[in-house]
Motif scaffolding. Sequence first.
Motif, PDB file in Angstrom:
ATOM      1  N   UNK A 175      12.878  27.531 -15.061  1.00 60.71           N
ATOM      2  CA  UNK A 175      11.745  27.396 -16.369  1.00 60.71           C
ATOM      3  C   UNK A 175      10.857  28.834 -17.027  1.00 60.71           C
ATOM      4  N   UNK A 176      10.808  29.708 -17.069  1.00 61.67           N
ATOM      5  CA  UNK A 176      11.006  30.519 -18.352  1.00 61.67           C
ATOM      6  C   UNK A 176      11.601  30.441 -19.262  1.00 61.67           C
ATOM      7  N   UNK A 177      12.904  29.533 -19.297  1.00 58.06           N
ATOM      8  CA  UNK A 177      13.415  29.875 -20.869  1.00 58.06           C
ATOM      9  C   UNK A 177      13.518  28.159 -21.029  1.00 58.06           C
ATOM     10  N   UNK A 178      13.411  26.886 -20.395  1.00 56.25           N
ATOM     11  CA  UNK A 178      13.570  26.043 -20.835  1.00 56.25           C
ATOM     12  C   UNK A 178      12.801  25.781 -22.008  1.00 56.25           C
ATOM     13  N   UNK A 179      12.927  24.336 -22.993  1.00 55.24           N
ATOM     14  CA  UNK A 179      12.207  24.322 -23.645  1.00 55.24           C
ATOM     15  C   UNK A 179      11.376  23.325 -23.093  1.00 55.24           C
ATOM     16  N   UNK A 180      10.172  23.005 -23.074  1.00 51.05           N
ATOM     17  CA  UNK A 180       9.244  22.233 -21.612  1.00 51.05           C
ATOM     18  C   UNK A 180       8.256  20.921 -22.473  1.00 51.05           C
ATOM     19  N   UNK A 181       8.254  21.228 -24.430  1.00 53.09           N
ATOM     20  CA  UNK A 181       7.666  20.585 -24.152  1.00 53.09           C
ATOM     21  C   UNK A 181       9.018  19.573 -25.220  1.00 53.09           C
ATOM     22  N   UNK A 182       9.355  18.490 -24.420  1.00 48.74           N
ATOM     23  CA  UNK A 182      10.572  17.240 -24.960  1.00 48.74           C
ATOM     24  C   UNK A 182      10.290  16.303 -24.978  1.00 48.74           C
ATOM     25  N   UNK A 183      10.839  16.406 -26.696  1.00 56.86           N
ATOM     26  CA  UNK A 183      10.879  15.117 -26.894  1.00 56.86           C
ATOM     27  C   UNK A 183      12.275  13.901 -26.801  1.00 56.86           C
ATOM     28  N   UNK A 184      11.402  12.654 -26.458  1.00 57.84           N
ATOM     29  CA  UNK A 184      12.773  11.572 -25.373  1.00 57.84           C
ATOM     30  C   UNK A 184      12.377  11.093 -26.811  1.00 57.84           C
ATOM     31  N   UNK A 185      13.554   9.769 -25.650  1.00 55.48           N
ATOM     32  CA  UNK A 185      13.794   8.339 -26.718  1.00 55.48           C
ATOM     33  C   UNK A 185      13.805   7.412 -25.524  1.00 55.48           C
ATOM     34  N   UNK A 186      13.404   6.294 -25.986  1.00 53.60           N
ATOM     35  CA  UNK A 186      13.881   5.165 -24.666  1.00 53.60           C
ATOM     36  C   UNK A 186      15.203   4.512 -24.887  1.00 53.60           C
TER      37      UNK A 186
END
Length: 143
Positions: A73-84
Amino acid sequence: MTVKSILDAKGREVITIEPEASLHEAARLLGLRRIGAAVVVRADKTILGILSERDIVRVLGEHGAGALEMRVQDAMTSKVSTCREGNTINEVMELMTRGRFRHLPVEKEGRLDGIVSIGDVVKRRIEDVEREAEQIREYIATA
C-alpha cells in the motif's frame, strides 16, 4: 470489438495482492507468475490500487534494498484507471497510451472483474486487421 471479447478469450483470472503484503512478497509473486502487475484489492474485490514492476523499481531507487520490507500500500499506484467490459479496444488503447500504463483492471459493479494488458489489446487489434484483410481478399477474388 470490446474488452468483453478479450476476457471471453483469455479468462477473467486476475492476480491480486493484499495492501499489507510486503514488496518482497509482491516482487516474488510477479516473478513466479511472470506478470508485470498485480491488482491490490480488499477482501470484497474492491480495487484499492495496482502494483507494477515500475512501482517496485521506483521505490527501490528511492529507498534502497530496505524498500522490500515496505508494504504494498505504500508503493502502489492508488489512482487506478479502470475500464468496463463494454469499452471498445480503441478506447482502451487510447486510455493506456494517454496514461502510459500497460495494465488496465476491468471493473463491474464496483468490483474487480478482470484485467487487460497492452499485449492483449494489441493481439486483438492485429487479429481484427488480419480478419478484415482476409475478407477484402475474398471479396476481390469473388468480384
